[in-house]
Write a protein that holds these residues in place. Structure first.
Motif, PDB file in Angstrom:
ATOM      1  N   ALA A 118       0.804  -1.220   0.000  1.00 10.90           N
ATOM      2  CA  ALA A 118       0.000   0.000   0.000  1.00 10.90           C
ATOM      3  C   ALA A 118       0.843   1.278   0.000  1.00 10.90           C
ATOM      4  O   ALA A 118       0.543   2.210  -0.756  1.00 10.90           O
ATOM      5  CB  ALA A 118      -0.964  -0.022   1.192  1.00 10.90           C
ATOM      6  N   PRO A 119       1.907   1.384   0.818  1.00 16.49           N
ATOM      7  CA  PRO A 119       2.719   2.618   0.762  1.00 16.49           C
ATOM      8  C   PRO A 119       3.355   2.854  -0.605  1.00 16.49           C
ATOM      9  O   PRO A 119       3.498   4.000  -1.040  1.00 16.49           O
ATOM     10  CB  PRO A 119       3.800   2.373   1.830  1.00 16.49           C
ATOM     11  N   VAL A 120       3.746   1.773  -1.284  1.00 21.66           N
ATOM     12  CA  VAL A 120       4.330   1.916  -2.623  1.00 21.66           C
ATOM     13  C   VAL A 120       3.297   2.501  -3.585  1.00 21.66           C
ATOM     14  O   VAL A 120       3.616   3.383  -4.405  1.00 21.66           O
ATOM     15  CB  VAL A 120       4.832   0.553  -3.136  1.00 21.66           C
ATOM     16  N   LEU A 121       2.056   2.013  -3.497  1.00 24.67           N
ATOM     17  CA  LEU A 121       0.988   2.530  -4.355  1.00 24.67           C
ATOM     18  C   LEU A 121       0.722   4.005  -4.063  1.00 24.67           C
ATOM     19  O   LEU A 121       0.432   4.785  -4.981  1.00 24.67           O
ATOM     20  CB  LEU A 121      -0.286   1.704  -4.161  1.00 24.67           C
ATOM     21  N   LEU A 122       0.823   4.382  -2.790  1.00 18.22           N
ATOM     22  CA  LEU A 122       0.624   5.789  -2.425  1.00 18.22           C
ATOM     23  C   LEU A 122       1.740   6.658  -3.007  1.00 18.22           C
ATOM     24  O   LEU A 122       1.485   7.784  -3.443  1.00 18.22           O
ATOM     25  CB  LEU A 122       0.576   5.934  -0.900  1.00 18.22           C
ATOM     26  N   ILE A 123       2.968   6.144  -3.012  1.00 23.27           N
ATOM     27  CA  ILE A 123       4.084   6.898  -3.591  1.00 23.27           C
ATOM     28  C   ILE A 123       3.874   7.074  -5.095  1.00 23.27           C
ATOM     29  O   ILE A 123       4.123   8.141  -5.660  1.00 23.27           O
ATOM     30  CB  ILE A 123       5.418   6.183  -3.305  1.00 23.27           C
ATOM     31  N   TRP A 124       3.416   6.008  -5.757  1.00 23.43           N
ATOM     32  CA  TRP A 124       3.249   6.045  -7.207  1.00 23.43           C
ATOM     33  C   TRP A 124       2.055   6.888  -7.653  1.00 23.43           C
ATOM     34  O   TRP A 124       2.128   7.592  -8.653  1.00 23.43           O
ATOM     35  CB  TRP A 124       3.082   4.622  -7.740  1.00 23.43           C
ATOM     36  N   PHE A 125       0.929   6.779  -6.911  1.00 23.32           N
ATOM     37  CA  PHE A 125      -0.329   7.370  -7.394  1.00 23.32           C
ATOM     38  C   PHE A 125      -0.881   8.487  -6.506  1.00 23.32           C
ATOM     39  O   PHE A 125      -1.964   9.003  -6.771  1.00 23.32           O
ATOM     40  CB  PHE A 125      -1.389   6.271  -7.535  1.00 23.32           C
ATOM     41  N   GLY A 126      -0.175   8.846  -5.439  1.00 25.87           N
ATOM     42  CA  GLY A 126      -0.612   9.955  -4.609  1.00 25.87           C
ATOM     43  C   GLY A 126      -1.642   9.557  -3.570  1.00 25.87           C
ATOM     44  O   GLY A 126      -1.864   8.374  -3.295  1.00 25.87           O
ATOM     45  N   LEU A 127      -2.300  10.570  -2.988  1.00 24.73           N
ATOM     46  CA  LEU A 127      -3.235  10.351  -1.881  1.00 24.73           C
ATOM     47  C   LEU A 127      -4.692  10.328  -2.330  1.00 24.73           C
ATOM     48  O   LEU A 127      -5.588  10.373  -1.495  1.00 24.73           O
ATOM     49  CB  LEU A 127      -3.051  11.451  -0.815  1.00 24.73           C
ATOM     50  N   GLY A 128      -4.933  10.263  -3.629  1.00 28.35           N
ATOM     51  CA  GLY A 128      -6.309  10.232  -4.122  1.00 28.35           C
ATOM     52  C   GLY A 128      -6.964   8.881  -3.918  1.00 28.35           C
ATOM     53  O   GLY A 128      -6.461   8.021  -3.175  1.00 28.35           O
ATOM     54  N   LEU A 207      -3.121   4.493   5.595  1.00 29.14           N
ATOM     55  CA  LEU A 207      -1.763   4.890   5.229  1.00 29.14           C
ATOM     56  C   LEU A 207      -1.696   6.275   4.610  1.00 29.14           C
ATOM     57  O   LEU A 207      -0.620   6.850   4.486  1.00 29.14           O
ATOM     58  CB  LEU A 207      -1.166   3.857   4.269  1.00 29.14           C
ATOM     59  N   GLY A 208      -2.825   6.816   4.210  1.00 27.20           N
ATOM     60  CA  GLY A 208      -2.823   8.154   3.652  1.00 27.20           C
ATOM     61  C   GLY A 208      -4.077   8.445   2.865  1.00 27.20           C
ATOM     62  O   GLY A 208      -4.331   7.774   1.863  1.00 27.20           O
TER      63      GLY A 208
END
Length: 262
Positions: A118-128, A207-208
């Motif tokens: 999940a944190p990797v996906l947040l880094i790649w695609f933002g907080l949307g 996570l965000g």
């Protein structure tokens, strides 16, 4: 459509809710209330059910606003998982080499904790909302894919050959043999996936996020408002149960041959 008996109610989905189980649940809630009051446990450690109820009523409009975001991510992610699982299951059924290459990777993928991805996906695609949808899709994909592959493998080959000898077209073979054979496996996987979908959305929000039940629970935890935290947990449970009951109704609707005894 419904039957009432002395022991409980049988719903359209075939789930039997007994009077004994309802009374047992009420007894547990009453015991919880009694122990918290007797031991004078601070509310920030373990709130009483009445405190949770008050927090739920007080924050109900805000909880429903956050629940809309969570439910949207859960449903869209679930639909994405179903679409990908269907396509991949058909490809693995048609082409043996694809199954030999991909199926072991599906198993290996389940050893990777979603909390780590999940944190990797947040880094790649933002907080949307997109990373939350992807988290849900990842969580829901495996049970759908495995059940669909098993369902396609267990279609009666002799019936298909018989219809082919009788010059039946592909649509007739699909609706008469393949679809009825695969549907029980599809809904078995779907029942598992829908219970994971809301949880997956909440994990992504933890996570965000800017809204959602996950971010609401994080804020409640940081402010030591444990009763609000439990109220959000209750909403998560109700959303999961609602999606599960919808799935049960769909299974009842699309598989009339399974209604015997309902």
């Amino acid at each position: 459509m419904k039957r009432w008996g002395n022991t409980g109610i049988r719903s359209l989905g075939g789930t039997k809710i007994t009077l004994k189980s309802a009374l047992f649940l009420l007894a547990l809630i009453a015991l919880w209330e009694f122990i918290v009051g007797l031991a004078k446990i601070p509310e920030f450690i373990l709130p009483a059910p009445t405190s949770i109820g008050k927090a739920l009523i007080k924050s109900f409009p805000l909880l429903m606003l956050h629940a809309q975001t969570t439910l949207l991510a859960a449903v869209v992610g679930l639909l994405l998982a179903i679409a990908i699982a269907l396509m991949l299951a058909v490809l693995m059924d048609r082409f043996r080499i694809i199954k030999e290459l991909i199926y072991p990777l599906l198993i290996v993928s389940q050893t990777i904790p979603i909390i780590a991805l999940a944190p990797v996906l947040l880094i790649w695609f933002g907080l949307g909302i997109l990373p939350k949808i992807l988290v849900v899709a990842l969580v829901c994909f495996f049970p759908m894919a495995v059940n669909l592959v098993d369902g396609l493998e267990n279609v009666d080959a002799e019936l298909i050959e018989l219809l082919q000898v009788m010059k039946a077209d592909g649509w007739t073979i699909f609706t008469s043999v393949q679809l009825p054979s695969v549907l029980p496996y599809f809904f078995s996987g779907l029942k598992i996936s829908v219970t994971y979908s809301v949880l997956g959305a909440v994990i992504g929000e933890w996570l965000g996020a800017s809204s959602g039940l996950g971010i609401y629970m994080t804020r409640a935890m940081h402010s030591f408002s444990t009763s609000s935290l439990f109220a959000a947990i209750l909403v998560v449970v109700l959303l999961s149960m609602g999606l599960f009951k919808i799935t049960q109704f769909m299974a009842w609707l699309f598989m009339p041959w399974n209604r015997i005894g309902d």
